[in-house]
Design a protein around this motif. Structure first.
Motif, PDB file in Angstrom:
ATOM      1  N   THR A  39      -0.793 -27.841  88.912  1.00 19.14           N
ATOM      2  CA  THR A  39      -0.831 -25.942  89.193  1.00 19.14           C
ATOM      3  C   THR A  39      -0.452 -25.495  90.325  1.00 19.14           C
ATOM      4  OG1 THR A  39      -3.096 -26.929  87.923  1.00 19.14           O
ATOM      5  CG2 THR A  39      -2.940 -24.363  88.961  1.00 19.14           C
ATOM      6  N   VAL A  40      -0.373 -26.293  91.673  1.00 20.19           N
ATOM      7  CA  VAL A  40      -0.269 -25.990  92.654  1.00 20.19           C
ATOM      8  C   VAL A  40       1.136 -25.421  92.420  1.00 20.19           C
ATOM      9  CG1 VAL A  40       0.534 -26.179  95.474  1.00 20.19           C
ATOM     10  CG2 VAL A  40      -1.405 -26.563  93.772  1.00 20.19           C
ATOM     11  N   GLY A  41       2.014 -26.264  92.166  1.00 22.14           N
ATOM     12  CA  GLY A  41       3.395 -26.615  91.905  1.00 22.14           C
ATOM     13  C   GLY A  41       3.810 -25.356  91.003  1.00 22.14           C
ATOM     14  N   ALA A  42       3.414 -25.128  89.887  1.00 17.98           N
ATOM     15  CA  ALA A  42       3.431 -23.879  89.434  1.00 17.98           C
ATOM     16  C   ALA A  42       3.253 -22.835  89.470  1.00 17.98           C
ATOM     17  CB  ALA A  42       2.745 -24.517  87.797  1.00 17.98           C
ATOM     18  N   GLY A  43       2.120 -22.281  90.540  1.00 19.49           N
ATOM     19  CA  GLY A  43       2.431 -21.279  91.723  1.00 19.49           C
ATOM     20  C   GLY A  43       0.160 -20.618  91.031  1.00 19.49           C
ATOM     21  N   GLY A  44      -0.310 -22.124  90.467  1.00 17.88           N
ATOM     22  CA  GLY A  44      -1.650 -21.224  89.943  1.00 17.88           C
ATOM     23  C   GLY A  44      -2.407 -21.776  91.926  1.00 17.88           C
ATOM     24  N   ARG A  45      -3.762 -21.016  91.040  1.00 16.40           N
ATOM     25  CA  ARG A  45      -4.663 -21.379  92.586  1.00 16.40           C
ATOM     26  C   ARG A  45      -5.901 -22.573  91.904  1.00 16.40           C
ATOM     27  NH1 ARG A  45      -4.264 -15.861  92.290  1.00 16.40           N
ATOM     28  NH2 ARG A  45      -6.076 -16.027  90.275  1.00 16.40           N
ATOM     29  N   LEU A  46      -6.758 -22.056  93.108  1.00 11.00           N
ATOM     30  CA  LEU A  46      -7.242 -23.764  92.282  1.00 11.00           C
ATOM     31  C   LEU A  46      -9.096 -22.859  92.900  1.00 11.00           C
ATOM     32  CD1 LEU A  46      -5.371 -26.389  94.635  1.00 11.00           C
ATOM     33  CD2 LEU A  46      -5.205 -25.674  92.004  1.00 11.00           C
ATOM     34  N   PHE A  47      -9.584 -23.707  91.719  1.00 17.59           N
ATOM     35  CA  PHE A  47     -11.492 -22.995  92.303  1.00 17.59           C
ATOM     36  C   PHE A  47     -11.667 -24.007  92.583  1.00 17.59           C
ATOM     37  CE2 PHE A  47      -9.041 -19.517  91.291  1.00 17.59           C
ATOM     38  CZ  PHE A  47      -9.314 -18.356  92.211  1.00 17.59           C
ATOM     39  N   ALA A  48     -13.409 -24.209  92.863  1.00 19.63           N
ATOM     40  CA  ALA A  48     -13.969 -25.411  92.460  1.00 19.63           C
ATOM     41  C   ALA A  48     -15.205 -25.051  92.820  1.00 19.63           C
ATOM     42  CB  ALA A  48     -14.524 -26.767  93.801  1.00 19.63           C
ATOM     43  N   PHE A  49     -16.527 -25.392  91.603  1.00 22.60           N
ATOM     44  CA  PHE A  49     -17.885 -24.512  91.388  1.00 22.60           C
ATOM     45  C   PHE A  49     -19.107 -25.703  91.839  1.00 22.60           C
ATOM     46  CE2 PHE A  49     -21.575 -24.211  87.795  1.00 22.60           C
ATOM     47  CZ  PHE A  49     -22.117 -23.029  89.130  1.00 22.60           C
ATOM     48  N   GLY A  50     -19.893 -25.855  91.646  1.00 19.31           N
ATOM     49  CA  GLY A  50     -21.507 -26.854  91.867  1.00 19.31           C
ATOM     50  C   GLY A  50     -22.650 -25.747  91.746  1.00 19.31           C
ATOM     51  N   ALA A  51     -23.677 -25.896  91.104  1.00 20.08           N
ATOM     52  CA  ALA A  51     -24.774 -25.770  91.231  1.00 20.08           C
ATOM     53  C   ALA A  51     -25.807 -26.419  91.630  1.00 20.08           C
ATOM     54  CB  ALA A  51     -25.746 -25.089  89.592  1.00 20.08           C
ATOM     55  N   GLY A  52     -26.249 -26.007  92.917  1.00 22.26           N
ATOM     56  CA  GLY A  52     -27.860 -26.658  93.418  1.00 22.26           C
ATOM     57  C   GLY A  52     -26.925 -27.793  94.422  1.00 22.26           C
ATOM     58  N   HIS A  53     -27.296 -28.993  94.497  1.00 19.00           N
ATOM     59  CA  HIS A  53     -26.955 -29.949  95.303  1.00 19.00           C
ATOM     60  C   HIS A  53     -25.294 -30.485  94.904  1.00 19.00           C
ATOM     61  CE1 HIS A  53     -30.548 -30.200  96.162  1.00 19.00           C
ATOM     62  NE2 HIS A  53     -30.481 -30.208  98.013  1.00 19.00           N
ATOM     63  N   SER A  54     -24.981 -30.396  93.853  1.00 18.28           N
ATOM     64  CA  SER A  54     -23.495 -30.576  93.346  1.00 18.28           C
ATOM     65  C   SER A  54     -22.845 -29.422  94.129  1.00 18.28           C
ATOM     66  CB  SER A  54     -23.814 -29.990  91.537  1.00 18.28           C
ATOM     67  OG  SER A  54     -23.980 -31.176  91.057  1.00 18.28           O
ATOM     68  N   SER A  55     -23.326 -28.074  94.614  1.00 22.55           N
ATOM     69  CA  SER A  55     -22.571 -27.734  95.319  1.00 22.55           C
ATOM     70  C   SER A  55     -21.669 -27.953  96.509  1.00 22.55           C
ATOM     71  CB  SER A  55     -22.442 -25.914  95.227  1.00 22.55           C
ATOM     72  OG  SER A  55     -22.520 -25.207  95.989  1.00 22.55           O
ATOM     73  N   LEU A  56     -22.508 -29.114  97.501  1.00 21.83           N
ATOM     74  CA  LEU A  56     -22.088 -29.424  98.466  1.00 21.83           C
ATOM     75  C   LEU A  56     -20.744 -29.956  98.504  1.00 21.83           C
ATOM     76  CD1 LEU A  56     -25.514 -31.457  99.252  1.00 21.83           C
ATOM     77  CD2 LEU A  56     -24.523 -28.732 100.087  1.00 21.83           C
ATOM     78  N   ALA A  57     -20.708 -30.897  97.330  1.00 18.80           N
ATOM     79  CA  ALA A  57     -19.232 -31.470  96.914  1.00 18.80           C
ATOM     80  C   ALA A  57     -17.959 -30.601  96.879  1.00 18.80           C
ATOM     81  CB  ALA A  57     -19.216 -32.414  95.407  1.00 18.80           C
ATOM     82  N   ALA A  58     -18.250 -29.116  95.854  1.00 19.51           N
ATOM     83  CA  ALA A  58     -17.301 -28.356  95.947  1.00 19.51           C
ATOM     84  C   ALA A  58     -17.147 -27.737  97.151  1.00 19.51           C
ATOM     85  CB  ALA A  58     -18.129 -27.255  95.173  1.00 19.51           C
ATOM     86  N   GLN A  59     -17.904 -27.743  98.104  1.00 14.66           N
ATOM     87  CA  GLN A  59     -17.748 -26.715  99.211  1.00 14.66           C
ATOM     88  C   GLN A  59     -16.745 -28.286 100.272  1.00 14.66           C
ATOM     89  OE1 GLN A  59     -21.781 -24.799 101.069  1.00 14.66           O
ATOM     90  NE2 GLN A  59     -22.521 -25.174  98.636  1.00 14.66           N
ATOM     91  N   ASP A  60     -17.274 -28.939 100.408  1.00 13.03           N
ATOM     92  CA  ASP A  60     -16.783 -30.304 101.076  1.00 13.03           C
ATOM     93  C   ASP A  60     -15.014 -30.082 100.873  1.00 13.03           C
ATOM     94  OD1 ASP A  60     -17.219 -32.258 102.553  1.00 13.03           O
ATOM     95  OD2 ASP A  60     -15.791 -33.075 101.438  1.00 13.03           O
ATOM     96  N   VAL A  61     -14.586 -29.619 100.080  1.00 13.27           N
ATOM     97  CA  VAL A  61     -12.841 -29.618  99.773  1.00 13.27           C
ATOM     98  C   VAL A  61     -12.585 -26.913 100.547  1.00 13.27           C
ATOM     99  CG1 VAL A  61     -12.910 -31.253  98.430  1.00 13.27           C
ATOM    100  CG2 VAL A  61     -12.880 -29.670  97.226  1.00 13.27           C
ATOM    101  N   VAL A  62     -13.502 -26.966 100.244  1.00 10.34           N
ATOM    102  CA  VAL A  62     -13.136 -26.001 100.731  1.00 10.34           C
ATOM    103  C   VAL A  62     -12.441 -25.385 101.688  1.00 10.34           C
ATOM    104  CG1 VAL A  62     -14.052 -23.393  99.695  1.00 10.34           C
ATOM    105  CG2 VAL A  62     -14.005 -25.021  98.834  1.00 10.34           C
ATOM    106  N   TYR A  63     -11.668 -25.149 102.657  1.00 14.35           N
ATOM    107  CA  TYR A  63     -12.217 -24.602 103.981  1.00 14.35           C
ATOM    108  C   TYR A  63     -11.613 -25.560 105.144  1.00 14.35           C
ATOM    109  CZ  TYR A  63     -11.284 -21.809 108.170  1.00 14.35           C
ATOM    110  OH  TYR A  63     -11.682 -21.571 109.131  1.00 14.35           O
ATOM    111  N   ARG A  64     -11.878 -26.621 104.791  1.00 16.59           N
ATOM    112  CA  ARG A  64     -11.510 -28.023 104.774  1.00 16.59           C
ATOM    113  C   ARG A  64     -10.228 -28.633 105.806  1.00 16.59           C
ATOM    114  NH1 ARG A  64     -15.789 -31.577 104.852  1.00 16.59           N
ATOM    115  NH2 ARG A  64     -15.234 -33.560 106.555  1.00 16.59           N
ATOM    116  N   ALA A  65     -10.564 -29.213 107.493  1.00 14.67           N
ATOM    117  CA  ALA A  65      -9.467 -30.074 107.669  1.00 14.67           C
ATOM    118  C   ALA A  65      -9.448 -30.778 107.050  1.00 14.67           C
ATOM    119  CB  ALA A  65     -10.241 -30.375 109.282  1.00 14.67           C
TER     120      ALA A  65
END
Length: 251
Positions: A39-65
């Motif tokens: 996806t990255v190589g083809a110019g696409g964008r990446l998104f992650a979604f999670g609800a409730g505590h499942s969102s913690l794992a999604a947030q962990d890979v966003v704007y992350r050192a």
């Protein structure tokens, strides 16, 4: 519960789950990382979604050192965490038909992108509709869920299906129904959930695979560095400028 402190037993349970995921989901992790690299190589964008505590794992890979700058959080108001009051509202919103469609219709997600949907049970309307709607748009979907729920519970979506039924790739977290690893005779309910530990590790394993796959193809992975390391802000500024049209958490 056998010998050992509750802490020891929890660590043992978490380590055991991590070992299972490493051994049993290796092929799926490679496939997921490769899909994101494609996806990255083809110019696409990446998104992650999670609800409730499942969102913690999604947030962990966003704007992350150390993470991919291109991973964006697909946020649904009221279900991203426990900051909503009352906290039970988030659980109720997960069961609302049509909410996922409204979010996708107003989001930047488009054909050619990739979306990781994290839902422990995968049985509620929100993750099921999110996956179905995203694929209808031409988006590749990776589902991170516990397949055990599909075997032992009933779907809450009108279709009778689960998140796993609408994904290009499924990562099974191996978490048992109920998400509690320990029991004690003196405590009336099981306790000590491990889903966040395991799901977060799964996500980081996928991102690591993506970065290495891009590098193998001669593409510098758009990684972020810690702002607490000398030169980190300058590094991140360069990456965000180069990939600014694919980063949405700055807008």
């Amino acid at each position: 519960m056998s010998d050992g402190t509750p802490a020891d037993l929890f660590f043992d349970a978490a380590i055991g789950l991590l070992q299972r995921v490493r051994d049993e989901e290796a092929e799926a992790i490679t496939a997921a990382g490769t899909l994101l690299a494609d996806t990255v190589g083809a110019g696409g964008r990446l998104f992650a979604f999670g609800a409730g505590h499942s969102s913690l794992a999604a947030q962990d890979v966003v704007y992350r050192a150390g993470g991919l700058a291109l991973m964006n959080l697909l946020a649904v108001p009221g279900v991203v965490g426990v900051d909503v009051t009352p906290a039970t509202l988030g659980s109720a919103l997960e069961r609302v038909d049509g909410l996922a469609s409204a979010v996708l219709d107003t989001s930047p997600v488009r054909a050619g992108d990739a979306l990781v949907i994290i839902s422990l049970s995968g049985r509620n309307a929100l993750p099921v509709e999110m996956a179905r709607g995203a694929r209808a748009l031409g988006v590749k979907v990776i589902g991170v869920t516990s397949v055990a729920y599909a075997e032992e519970t009933k779907s809450r979506h009108s279709s009778g299906t689960f998140l796993k039924d609408h994904c290009d790739i499924v990562l099974d977290s191996k978490i048992a129904v109920g998400d509690a690893e320990l029991t004690l005779d003196t405590i009336p309910a099981p306790f000590a959930p491990a889903s966040t530990v395991v799901t977060t590790a799964l996500m980081q394993a996928v991102v690591a695979t993506t970065a290495a796959t891009l590098a193998d193809r001669g593409i510098e992975p758009p990684l972020l560095r810690s702002g607490n390391v000398d030169g980190g802000h300058e590094w991140n500024g360069r990456v965000m400028t180069e990939y600014g049209d694919r980063i949405f958490y700055r807008h």
